[in-house]
Scaffold this motif. Structure first.
Motif, PDB file in Angstrom:
ATOM      1  N   ALA A 124     -41.260  -2.350  22.921  1.00 37.37           N
ATOM      2  CA  ALA A 124     -42.490  -1.771  22.360  1.00 37.37           C
ATOM      3  C   ALA A 124     -42.157  -0.641  21.389  1.00 37.37           C
ATOM      4  CB  ALA A 124     -43.395  -1.272  23.477  1.00 37.37           C
ATOM      5  N   TYR A 127     -40.157  -1.590  27.591  1.00 39.90           N
ATOM      6  CA  TYR A 127     -40.440  -0.302  26.938  1.00 39.90           C
ATOM      7  C   TYR A 127     -39.655  -0.179  25.631  1.00 39.90           C
ATOM      8  CZ  TYR A 127     -40.385   4.760  26.220  1.00 39.90           C
ATOM      9  OH  TYR A 127     -40.491   6.020  25.673  1.00 39.90           O
ATOM     10  N   ARG A 167     -42.966  -0.547  17.309  1.00 39.78           N
ATOM     11  CA  ARG A 167     -43.728   0.555  16.718  1.00 39.78           C
ATOM     12  C   ARG A 167     -43.005   1.130  15.500  1.00 39.78           C
ATOM     13  NH1 ARG A 167     -43.525   6.214  19.623  1.00 39.78           N
ATOM     14  NH2 ARG A 167     -41.472   5.950  18.647  1.00 39.78           N
ATOM     15  N   ASN A 174     -47.829   3.097  28.168  1.00 40.08           N
ATOM     16  CA  ASN A 174     -48.274   2.495  29.443  1.00 40.08           C
ATOM     17  C   ASN A 174     -47.089   1.958  30.259  1.00 40.08           C
ATOM     18  OD1 ASN A 174     -50.968   3.068  28.855  1.00 40.08           O
ATOM     19  ND2 ASN A 174     -51.289   1.093  27.808  1.00 40.08           N
ATOM     20  N   ILE A 175     -46.150   1.309  29.543  1.00 39.35           N
ATOM     21  CA  ILE A 175     -44.969   0.789  30.248  1.00 39.35           C
ATOM     22  C   ILE A 175     -44.145   1.925  30.840  1.00 39.35           C
ATOM     23  CG2 ILE A 175     -42.797  -0.465  29.958  1.00 39.35           C
ATOM     24  CD1 ILE A 175     -44.184  -2.188  27.850  1.00 39.35           C
ATOM     25  N   ILE A 230     -50.769   0.437  18.283  1.00 39.98           N
ATOM     26  CA  ILE A 230     -50.895  -0.472  19.445  1.00 39.98           C
ATOM     27  C   ILE A 230     -49.595  -0.505  20.237  1.00 39.98           C
ATOM     28  CG2 ILE A 230     -51.265  -2.862  20.118  1.00 39.98           C
ATOM     29  CD1 ILE A 230     -53.133  -3.145  17.714  1.00 39.98           C
ATOM     30  N   TYR A 231     -48.464  -0.678  19.505  1.00 36.49           N
ATOM     31  CA  TYR A 231     -47.184  -0.715  20.207  1.00 36.49           C
ATOM     32  C   TYR A 231     -46.847   0.643  20.845  1.00 36.49           C
ATOM     33  CZ  TYR A 231     -46.069  -5.376  18.497  1.00 36.49           C
ATOM     34  OH  TYR A 231     -46.079  -6.726  18.240  1.00 36.49           O
ATOM     35  N   THR A 287     -38.907  -3.115  33.586  1.00 37.67           N
ATOM     36  CA  THR A 287     -39.777  -2.449  32.601  1.00 37.67           C
ATOM     37  C   THR A 287     -38.996  -1.749  31.495  1.00 37.67           C
ATOM     38  OG1 THR A 287     -39.849  -0.472  34.003  1.00 37.67           O
ATOM     39  CG2 THR A 287     -41.631  -2.091  34.274  1.00 37.67           C
ATOM     40  N   ASN A 310     -49.055   2.753  22.119  1.00 46.02           N
ATOM     41  CA  ASN A 310     -49.840   2.819  23.371  1.00 46.02           C
ATOM     42  C   ASN A 310     -49.217   1.943  24.470  1.00 46.02           C
ATOM     43  OD1 ASN A 310     -51.657   4.569  22.157  1.00 46.02           O
ATOM     44  ND2 ASN A 310     -53.033   2.916  21.504  1.00 46.02           N
ATOM     45  N   ARG A 311     -48.763   0.739  24.015  1.00 44.51           N
ATOM     46  CA  ARG A 311     -48.138  -0.148  24.989  1.00 44.51           C
ATOM     47  C   ARG A 311     -46.875   0.483  25.560  1.00 44.51           C
ATOM     48  NH1 ARG A 311     -47.188  -6.111  22.978  1.00 44.51           N
ATOM     49  NH2 ARG A 311     -49.468  -5.917  22.879  1.00 44.51           N
TER      50      ARG A 311
END
Length: 315
Positions: free
Chosen positions: A218, A215, A222, A244-245, A237-238, A211, A240-241
Protein backbone atom coordinates in the motif's frame (compact mmCIF):
# COMPACT_ATOMS: atom_id res chain seq x y z
CA UNK A 1 24.06 -120.25 50.13
CA UNK A 2 22.04 -120.48 46.94
CA UNK A 3 19.13 -118.26 46.08
CA UNK A 4 16.67 -121.19 46.21
CA UNK A 5 17.85 -122.13 49.69
CA UNK A 6 17.43 -118.57 50.95
CA UNK A 7 13.93 -118.50 49.51
CA UNK A 8 13.06 -121.72 51.33
CA UNK A 9 14.31 -120.24 54.62
CA UNK A 10 12.20 -117.10 54.10
CA UNK A 11 9.09 -119.18 53.39
CA UNK A 12 9.72 -121.26 56.50
CA UNK A 13 10.09 -118.15 58.66
CA UNK A 14 6.88 -116.69 57.23
CA UNK A 15 5.00 -119.93 57.89
CA UNK A 16 6.28 -120.01 61.45
CA UNK A 17 5.22 -116.40 62.04
CA UNK A 18 1.74 -117.05 60.63
CA UNK A 19 1.33 -120.08 62.83
CA UNK A 20 2.54 -118.16 65.86
CA UNK A 21 -0.20 -115.49 65.52
CA UNK A 22 -3.13 -117.82 66.35
CA UNK A 23 -1.09 -119.37 69.15
CA UNK A 24 -0.40 -115.93 70.65
CA UNK A 25 -4.07 -115.00 70.46
CA UNK A 26 -5.09 -118.22 72.12
CA UNK A 27 -2.54 -117.65 74.88
CA UNK A 28 -3.88 -114.12 75.40
CA UNK A 29 -7.41 -115.43 75.79
CA UNK A 30 -6.14 -117.93 78.33
CA UNK A 31 -4.50 -115.13 80.31
CA UNK A 32 -7.73 -113.11 80.28
CA UNK A 33 -9.67 -116.15 81.48
CA UNK A 34 -7.19 -116.62 84.34
CA UNK A 35 -7.59 -112.98 85.34
CA UNK A 36 -11.39 -113.26 85.05
CA UNK A 37 -11.37 -116.36 87.25
CA UNK A 38 -9.29 -114.54 89.86
CA UNK A 39 -11.74 -111.61 89.72
CA UNK A 40 -14.79 -113.88 90.13
CA UNK A 41 -13.04 -115.68 92.99
CA UNK A 42 -12.52 -112.24 94.58
CA UNK A 43 -8.79 -112.72 94.47
CA UNK A 44 -8.46 -109.07 93.46
CA UNK A 45 -4.72 -108.70 94.02
CA UNK A 46 -3.97 -111.60 91.63
CA UNK A 47 -6.53 -110.30 89.12
CA UNK A 48 -5.05 -106.79 89.28
CA UNK A 49 -1.52 -108.09 88.76
CA UNK A 50 -2.51 -110.18 85.73
CA UNK A 51 -4.71 -107.52 84.15
CA UNK A 52 -2.15 -104.74 84.70
CA UNK A 53 0.37 -106.81 82.75
CA UNK A 54 -2.14 -107.44 79.97
CA UNK A 55 -3.00 -103.73 79.49
CA UNK A 56 0.61 -102.56 79.65
CA UNK A 57 1.14 -100.34 76.55
CA UNK A 58 4.65 -101.73 75.94
CA UNK A 59 4.36 -105.46 76.63
CA UNK A 60 0.62 -106.07 76.89
CA UNK A 61 -2.12 -107.05 74.48
CA UNK A 62 -2.29 -105.72 70.92
CA UNK A 63 -5.71 -107.07 69.83
CA UNK A 64 -8.28 -104.24 70.34
CA UNK A 65 -11.11 -106.55 71.42
CA UNK A 66 -9.08 -108.49 73.98
CA UNK A 67 -7.46 -105.30 75.24
CA UNK A 68 -10.89 -103.70 75.85
CA UNK A 69 -12.03 -106.76 77.79
CA UNK A 70 -8.89 -106.73 79.92
CA UNK A 71 -9.38 -103.02 80.69
CA UNK A 72 -13.01 -103.59 81.66
CA UNK A 73 -12.08 -106.38 84.08
CA UNK A 74 -9.24 -104.25 85.49
CA UNK A 75 -11.70 -101.39 86.10
CA UNK A 76 -14.09 -103.82 87.81
CA UNK A 77 -11.19 -105.05 89.97
CA UNK A 78 -10.29 -101.47 90.93
CA UNK A 79 -13.92 -100.76 91.90
CA UNK A 80 -14.03 -103.91 93.99
CA UNK A 81 -10.83 -102.75 95.72
CA UNK A 82 -12.22 -99.28 96.29
CA UNK A 83 -9.79 -97.65 93.83
CA UNK A 84 -12.39 -95.54 92.07
CA UNK A 85 -9.99 -92.97 90.62
CA UNK A 86 -7.90 -95.72 89.02
CA UNK A 87 -11.11 -97.33 87.73
CA UNK A 88 -12.25 -94.05 86.17
CA UNK A 89 -8.87 -93.57 84.50
CA UNK A 90 -8.82 -97.04 82.93
CA UNK A 91 -12.45 -96.69 81.79
CA UNK A 92 -11.69 -93.32 80.16
CA UNK A 93 -8.82 -94.93 78.23
CA UNK A 94 -11.12 -97.81 77.23
CA UNK A 95 -13.91 -95.54 75.97
CA UNK A 96 -11.56 -93.19 74.09
CA UNK A 97 -9.77 -96.02 72.26
CA UNK A 98 -12.83 -98.25 71.76
CA UNK A 99 -15.97 -96.00 71.67
CA UNK A 100 -18.20 -98.86 70.48
CA UNK A 101 -17.38 -101.17 73.40
CA UNK A 102 -20.37 -102.32 75.46
CA UNK A 103 -19.77 -104.39 78.65
CA UNK A 104 -21.79 -107.56 79.24
CA UNK A 105 -24.26 -106.67 82.01
CA UNK A 106 -24.32 -110.33 83.10
CA UNK A 107 -20.56 -110.46 83.63
CA UNK A 108 -20.21 -107.42 85.93
CA UNK A 109 -22.02 -106.12 89.00
CA UNK A 110 -24.47 -103.25 88.70
CA UNK A 111 -22.11 -100.70 90.26
CA UNK A 112 -19.45 -101.51 87.68
CA UNK A 113 -21.94 -101.10 84.81
CA UNK A 114 -23.25 -97.85 86.32
CA UNK A 115 -19.71 -96.54 86.74
CA UNK A 116 -18.99 -97.34 83.09
CA UNK A 117 -22.15 -95.50 82.01
CA UNK A 118 -21.32 -92.46 84.17
CA UNK A 119 -17.74 -92.29 82.91
CA UNK A 120 -18.91 -92.59 79.31
CA UNK A 121 -21.51 -89.82 79.80
CA UNK A 122 -18.97 -87.49 81.42
CA UNK A 123 -16.37 -88.35 78.83
CA UNK A 124 -18.77 -87.71 75.97
CA UNK A 125 -19.48 -84.25 77.35
CA UNK A 126 -15.76 -83.63 77.58
CA UNK A 127 -15.31 -84.99 74.08
CA UNK A 128 -18.06 -82.71 72.79
CA UNK A 129 -16.45 -79.75 74.54
CA UNK A 130 -13.08 -80.75 73.10
CA UNK A 131 -14.70 -81.05 69.67
CA UNK A 132 -16.22 -77.57 70.04
CA UNK A 133 -12.87 -76.17 71.11
CA UNK A 134 -11.18 -77.94 68.22
CA UNK A 135 -13.79 -76.56 65.81
CA UNK A 136 -13.32 -73.07 67.23
CA UNK A 137 -9.55 -73.31 66.96
CA UNK A 138 -9.88 -74.66 63.43
CA UNK A 139 -12.18 -71.78 62.51
CA UNK A 140 -9.70 -69.30 63.97
CA UNK A 141 -6.87 -71.00 62.13
CA UNK A 142 -8.81 -70.85 58.86
CA UNK A 143 -9.68 -67.20 59.46
CA UNK A 144 -6.06 -66.37 60.16
CA UNK A 145 -4.98 -68.36 57.11
CA UNK A 146 -7.58 -66.54 54.99
CA UNK A 147 -6.45 -63.17 56.34
CA UNK A 148 -2.83 -64.08 55.66
CA UNK A 149 -3.77 -65.23 52.15
CA UNK A 150 -5.65 -61.98 51.55
CA UNK A 151 -2.66 -59.95 52.77
CA UNK A 152 -0.34 -62.00 50.57
CA UNK A 153 -2.59 -61.51 47.53
CA UNK A 154 -2.80 -57.76 48.22
CA UNK A 155 0.98 -57.62 48.58
CA UNK A 156 1.40 -59.62 45.38
CA UNK A 157 -0.97 -57.32 43.50
CA UNK A 158 0.98 -54.32 44.79
CA UNK A 159 4.23 -55.95 43.67
CA UNK A 160 2.71 -56.60 40.24
CA UNK A 161 1.60 -52.97 39.99
CA UNK A 162 5.06 -51.77 40.97
CA UNK A 163 6.68 -54.21 38.53
CA UNK A 164 4.43 -52.93 35.73
CA UNK A 165 5.25 -49.27 36.44
CA UNK A 166 8.38 -47.50 35.32
CA UNK A 167 8.52 -44.20 37.20
CA UNK A 168 10.70 -41.36 35.96
CA UNK A 169 11.10 -38.05 37.78
CA UNK A 170 11.40 -35.11 35.39
CA UNK A 171 12.99 -31.91 36.75
CA UNK A 172 11.36 -28.75 35.37
CA UNK A 173 13.22 -25.54 34.54
CA UNK A 174 11.93 -22.18 35.70
CA UNK A 175 13.35 -20.53 32.57
CA UNK A 176 10.97 -22.53 30.37
CA UNK A 177 8.02 -20.89 32.14
CA UNK A 178 9.09 -17.54 30.59
CA UNK A 179 8.94 -18.93 27.03
CA UNK A 180 5.73 -18.10 25.09
CA UNK A 181 3.77 -20.38 22.77
CA UNK A 182 2.58 -22.63 25.68
CA UNK A 183 6.05 -23.94 26.57
CA UNK A 184 5.46 -23.41 30.30
CA UNK A 185 2.05 -25.10 30.12
CA UNK A 186 3.45 -28.15 28.36
CA UNK A 187 6.23 -28.34 30.98
CA UNK A 188 3.60 -28.21 33.77
CA UNK A 189 1.76 -31.10 32.08
CA UNK A 190 -1.18 -28.92 31.05
CA UNK A 191 -1.45 -29.87 27.40
CA UNK A 192 -4.89 -28.27 26.92
CA UNK A 193 -3.67 -24.83 27.90
CA UNK A 194 -0.42 -25.42 26.07
CA UNK A 195 -2.15 -26.10 22.77
CA UNK A 196 -4.49 -23.14 23.33
CA UNK A 197 -1.62 -20.66 23.83
CA UNK A 198 0.46 -22.26 21.08
CA UNK A 199 -2.24 -22.16 18.42
CA UNK A 200 -3.55 -18.68 19.34
CA UNK A 201 -0.14 -17.05 19.58
CA UNK A 202 1.02 -18.77 16.40
CA UNK A 203 -2.10 -17.52 14.57
CA UNK A 204 -1.48 -13.97 15.81
CA UNK A 205 2.16 -14.09 14.70
CA UNK A 206 1.14 -15.45 11.31
CA UNK A 207 -1.48 -12.75 10.88
CA UNK A 208 0.99 -10.07 11.97
CA UNK A 209 3.58 -11.28 9.50
CA UNK A 210 0.97 -11.48 6.74
CA UNK A 211 0.01 -7.83 7.17
CA UNK A 212 3.60 -6.58 6.70
CA UNK A 213 3.80 -7.13 2.90
CA UNK A 214 0.27 -5.77 2.56
CA UNK A 215 1.32 -2.59 4.34
CA UNK A 216 4.47 -2.28 2.21
CA UNK A 217 2.45 -2.74 -0.98
CA UNK A 218 0.00 0.00 0.00
CA UNK A 219 2.87 2.43 0.76
CA UNK A 220 4.61 1.69 -2.54
CA UNK A 221 1.41 2.27 -4.49
CA UNK A 222 0.82 5.56 -2.68
CA UNK A 223 4.33 6.76 -3.51
CA UNK A 224 3.94 5.71 -7.16
CA UNK A 225 0.65 7.59 -7.51
CA UNK A 226 2.12 10.71 -5.99
CA UNK A 227 5.11 10.57 -8.35
CA UNK A 228 2.80 10.27 -11.38
CA UNK A 229 0.75 13.37 -10.48
CA UNK A 230 -2.18 11.54 -8.80
CA UNK A 231 -5.00 13.22 -10.77
CA UNK A 232 -7.55 10.65 -9.46
CA UNK A 233 -6.60 10.92 -5.71
CA UNK A 234 -5.43 7.25 -5.69
CA UNK A 235 -2.46 8.19 -3.54
CA UNK A 236 -4.87 9.17 -0.75
CA UNK A 237 -6.73 5.86 -1.05
CA UNK A 238 -3.54 3.83 -0.77
CA UNK A 239 -2.39 6.00 2.12
CA UNK A 240 -5.63 5.30 4.03
CA UNK A 241 -5.32 1.62 3.24
CA UNK A 242 -1.75 1.56 4.56
CA UNK A 243 -2.83 3.24 7.77
CA UNK A 244 -5.64 0.73 8.33
CA UNK A 245 -3.28 -2.18 7.71
CA UNK A 246 -0.81 -0.73 10.14
CA UNK A 247 -3.54 -0.44 12.79
CA UNK A 248 -4.45 -4.07 12.27
CA UNK A 249 -0.78 -5.06 12.41
CA UNK A 250 -0.26 -3.18 15.66
CA UNK A 251 -3.46 -4.68 17.12
CA UNK A 252 -2.31 -8.16 16.25
CA UNK A 253 1.13 -7.46 17.72
CA UNK A 254 -0.44 -6.12 20.92
CA UNK A 255 -2.75 -9.12 21.19
CA UNK A 256 0.19 -11.46 20.77
CA UNK A 257 2.19 -9.63 23.46
CA UNK A 258 -0.79 -9.62 25.86
CA UNK A 259 -1.50 -13.29 25.29
CA UNK A 260 2.18 -14.21 25.63
CA UNK A 261 2.41 -12.30 28.92
CA UNK A 262 -0.75 -14.05 30.16
CA UNK A 263 0.69 -17.43 29.22
CA UNK A 264 3.98 -16.65 31.00
CA UNK A 265 2.13 -15.51 34.13
CA UNK A 266 -0.06 -18.62 34.16
CA UNK A 267 2.96 -20.89 33.64
CA UNK A 268 4.80 -19.31 36.57
CA UNK A 269 1.75 -19.44 38.85
CA UNK A 270 1.13 -23.12 38.09
CA UNK A 271 4.84 -23.98 38.02
CA UNK A 272 5.85 -27.36 39.52
CA UNK A 273 9.47 -28.20 40.13
CA UNK A 274 9.25 -31.88 39.19
CA UNK A 275 6.87 -34.29 37.51
CA UNK A 276 6.70 -38.05 37.96
CA UNK A 277 6.02 -39.93 34.76
CA UNK A 278 4.64 -43.48 35.03
CA UNK A 279 5.01 -45.80 32.07
CA UNK A 280 3.43 -49.24 31.93
CA UNK A 281 5.51 -52.26 31.06
CA UNK A 282 4.33 -55.85 30.61
CA UNK A 283 5.10 -58.57 33.12
CA UNK A 284 7.22 -61.52 32.00
CA UNK A 285 5.28 -64.65 31.03
CA UNK A 286 4.60 -67.28 33.66
CA UNK A 287 6.55 -69.84 31.67
CA UNK A 288 9.43 -69.49 29.29
CA UNK A 289 10.06 -72.75 27.52
CA UNK A 290 12.21 -73.32 24.47
CA UNK A 291 12.40 -76.47 22.40
CA UNK A 292 15.78 -78.22 22.45
CA UNK A 293 17.28 -80.78 20.13
CA UNK A 294 20.35 -82.74 21.12
CA UNK A 295 22.06 -85.75 19.55
CA UNK A 296 22.05 -89.12 21.31
CA UNK A 297 25.49 -90.72 21.40
CA UNK A 298 25.95 -94.36 20.40
CA UNK A 299 28.02 -96.72 22.56
CA UNK A 300 30.58 -97.13 19.84
CA UNK A 301 30.85 -93.40 19.22
CA UNK A 302 28.95 -91.11 16.96
CA UNK A 303 25.34 -90.04 17.05
CA UNK A 304 22.57 -92.60 16.80
CA UNK A 305 19.56 -90.24 16.96
CA UNK A 306 18.10 -87.00 18.22
CA UNK A 307 16.41 -86.17 21.53
CA UNK A 308 13.66 -83.56 21.60
CA UNK A 309 12.80 -81.68 24.79
CA UNK A 310 11.93 -78.39 26.44
CA UNK A 311 14.12 -76.13 28.53
CA UNK A 312 13.39 -72.95 30.36
CA UNK A 313 11.94 -71.55 33.57
CA UNK A 314 8.47 -71.91 35.04
CA UNK A 315 7.21 -70.12 38.11
Amino acid sequence: MTRAFRRMLAMAALTTALCAVPNARAQNRVEIEKARAAYLARNYSDAEERLTALVDPHSGLREPGLLSQARMYLAATFIAEGKHDAAHGILETLIVEDPSFEPDPLSFPGDVINTFIDVRANLQERLREAARNAARLEAERKAQAEAARARHEAWLERVKEMAQEDKTIMRNQRLVAFVPFGAGQFQNRQPGLGWLFLSTEAALVAATVATVPMYSYALNRRNEERASGDVDLKAQIYDNRARNIRIVNLSLTGSFVALAVAGILQANIAYISEVTEVKKRPLPPLARLLPTISPVAHEGGGASGLMLGLSGITF
